[in-house]
Write a protein that holds these residues in place. Sequence first.
Motif, short mmCIF file in Angstrom:
data_model
loop_
_atom_site.label_atom_id
_atom_site.label_comp_id
_atom_site.label_asym_id
_atom_site.label_seq_id
_atom_site.Cartn_x
_atom_site.Cartn_y
_atom_site.Cartn_z
N SER A 93 1.10 21.89 2.64
CA SER A 93 0.91 20.93 1.30
C SER A 93 -0.46 20.83 1.00
O SER A 93 -1.41 21.35 1.86
N LEU A 94 -1.01 20.46 0.00
CA LEU A 94 -2.31 20.03 -0.48
C LEU A 94 -2.56 18.81 -1.09
O LEU A 94 -1.37 18.28 -1.64
N THR A 95 -3.65 18.15 -0.79
CA THR A 95 -4.08 17.01 -1.67
C THR A 95 -4.79 17.47 -2.76
O THR A 95 -5.67 18.00 -2.72
N VAL A 96 -4.30 17.03 -4.26
CA VAL A 96 -5.00 17.24 -5.27
C VAL A 96 -5.35 15.95 -5.85
O VAL A 96 -4.42 15.16 -6.10
N HIS A 97 -6.76 15.79 -5.88
CA HIS A 97 -7.28 14.54 -6.47
C HIS A 97 -7.70 15.01 -8.03
O HIS A 97 -8.73 15.66 -8.19
N LEU A 98 -7.11 14.27 -9.05
CA LEU A 98 -7.33 14.52 -10.06
C LEU A 98 -8.28 13.37 -10.83
O LEU A 98 -8.03 12.27 -10.84
N LEU A 99 -9.34 14.13 -11.49
CA LEU A 99 -10.58 13.05 -12.07
C LEU A 99 -10.52 13.24 -13.59
O LEU A 99 -10.58 14.37 -14.21
N LEU A 100 -10.62 11.97 -14.37
CA LEU A 100 -10.62 12.09 -15.80
C LEU A 100 -11.86 11.40 -16.29
O LEU A 100 -12.02 10.26 -16.13
N ARG B 249 -5.60 14.14 -21.13
CA ARG B 249 -4.23 13.33 -20.81
C ARG B 249 -3.23 14.30 -20.46
O ARG B 249 -2.55 14.66 -19.48
N LEU B 250 -3.00 15.17 -21.36
CA LEU B 250 -1.96 16.18 -21.34
C LEU B 250 -2.25 17.27 -20.14
O LEU B 250 -1.25 17.45 -19.50
N LEU B 251 -3.43 17.61 -20.16
CA LEU B 251 -3.66 18.62 -19.16
C LEU B 251 -3.55 18.07 -17.70
O LEU B 251 -2.91 18.79 -16.87
N LEU B 252 -3.90 16.91 -17.50
CA LEU B 252 -3.94 16.35 -16.01
C LEU B 252 -2.27 15.91 -15.90
O LEU B 252 -1.86 15.95 -14.63
N ALA B 253 -1.64 15.54 -16.86
CA ALA B 253 -0.36 15.32 -16.59
C ALA B 253 0.56 16.53 -16.13
O ALA B 253 1.42 16.28 -15.34
N ALA B 254 0.09 17.71 -16.94
CA ALA B 254 0.89 18.74 -16.71
C ALA B 254 0.56 19.41 -15.12
O ALA B 254 1.41 19.71 -14.60
N LEU B 255 -0.81 19.11 -14.76
CA LEU B 255 -1.35 19.78 -13.37
C LEU B 255 -0.58 18.63 -12.41
O LEU B 255 -0.28 18.85 -11.21
N ALA B 256 -0.42 17.40 -12.51
CA ALA B 256 0.38 16.66 -11.64
C ALA B 256 1.78 16.76 -11.47
O ALA B 256 2.18 16.97 -10.57
N TYR B 257 2.39 17.29 -12.61
CA TYR B 257 3.70 17.65 -12.61
C TYR B 257 3.90 18.93 -11.62
O TYR B 257 4.84 19.10 -10.79
N GLN C 238 5.27 8.96 -7.75
CA GLN C 238 3.97 9.04 -8.15
C GLN C 238 3.77 9.77 -9.47
O GLN C 238 2.79 9.12 -10.27
N LEU C 239 4.49 10.43 -9.90
CA LEU C 239 4.50 10.98 -11.28
C LEU C 239 4.41 9.98 -12.34
O LEU C 239 3.63 10.04 -13.21
N THR C 240 5.54 8.98 -12.03
CA THR C 240 5.65 7.80 -13.03
C THR C 240 4.45 7.14 -13.05
O THR C 240 4.02 6.78 -14.07
N ARG C 241 3.83 6.86 -11.94
CA ARG C 241 2.36 6.24 -11.84
C ARG C 241 1.28 6.68 -12.57
O ARG C 241 0.61 6.09 -13.29
N ILE C 242 1.47 8.03 -12.33
CA ILE C 242 0.26 9.07 -13.17
C ILE C 242 0.40 9.10 -14.57
O ILE C 242 -0.56 8.66 -15.28
N PHE C 243 1.64 9.10 -14.97
CA PHE C 243 1.85 9.18 -16.42
C PHE C 243 1.51 7.96 -17.01
O PHE C 243 1.03 7.83 -18.15
#
Length: 287
Positions: free
Chosen positions: A76-83, A104-112, A142-147
């Motif tokens: 597993s990996l921890t991925v930290h997304l910054l916008l 928004r689109l890009l980070l949502a796809a990366l999170a998914y 977590q995806l729902t929270r991120i979206f």
Amino acid sequence: MLSPEQLYALRNLPLAAKQVAEGFLHGQHLSRRRGVGMEFSQYRPYQPGDDLRRLDWRLAARSDRYYIRESEVDTSLTVHLLLDATASMNHRDDNGLSKLDYGRLLLAALAYLAVNQGDAVALTILRPDGLQHLPPRADPRQLTRIFHTLENATATGRFPAAAELAPLTARRQRALTICVSDLYEEDGEIDTLLTRLRTTSGEVLLLHLLARNELDFTYRGAVTFEDLETGRTLQLNADQQRRTWQEHLHGWLREAATQARRHGFEYAQLSTAEPLDRALREFLKRR
């Protein structure tokens, strides 16, 4: 793959993220290490201290040698997304898409993509009035929270002050940090933040986002430009200044890429007119 404006026209960030990411999930390659898992990888000679339950007794009976069965397990990996949600991200391309929309689109796809690979994902919206931060979690909720957080993000003001950013750099947790920004800054504040995150968290992937009308300078005739963060204006004749503009822009882009790599970041330049697949490839290369 759908174009960014087609994805945005869906007005449904979860659906858009799924559309973008699922094409990459076919034939995905997970980061792996050898250990005790379900999928057989290879044999290696027995060493004192190895777990005897992993010894292949049948092979030992045939060969009079002792071998340990190794398997592959997913890491597993921890991925930290910054916008970057400063006002300059409100700049719109000729296709009507703003940098913030694309981000928004890009980070949502990366999170998914990350969540579906079992990674823990965190999200931070960088705003002048304080950080909006979701701590890393690996569960599908977590995806729902991120979206939800991305859908409600707005771009305003300038980059947060150092005091506002302190909670991010105070955490010492290994992670892949992915920052989406147009790198419009006053005094190197974005570079300073990412340098500190490189020290405290590990790998940094900087996705430098620009609009095509910036890159190609598609403007014509007399134009008044306004700095979205300071309100300053500049009047010029676009046809006369196109070559000068592009020379300065390309020089700045070369310097931005050189500076990022000098500080140990991975750097990729993106355009709001391009599909999102390049950024996902950059992520998968590091995943």
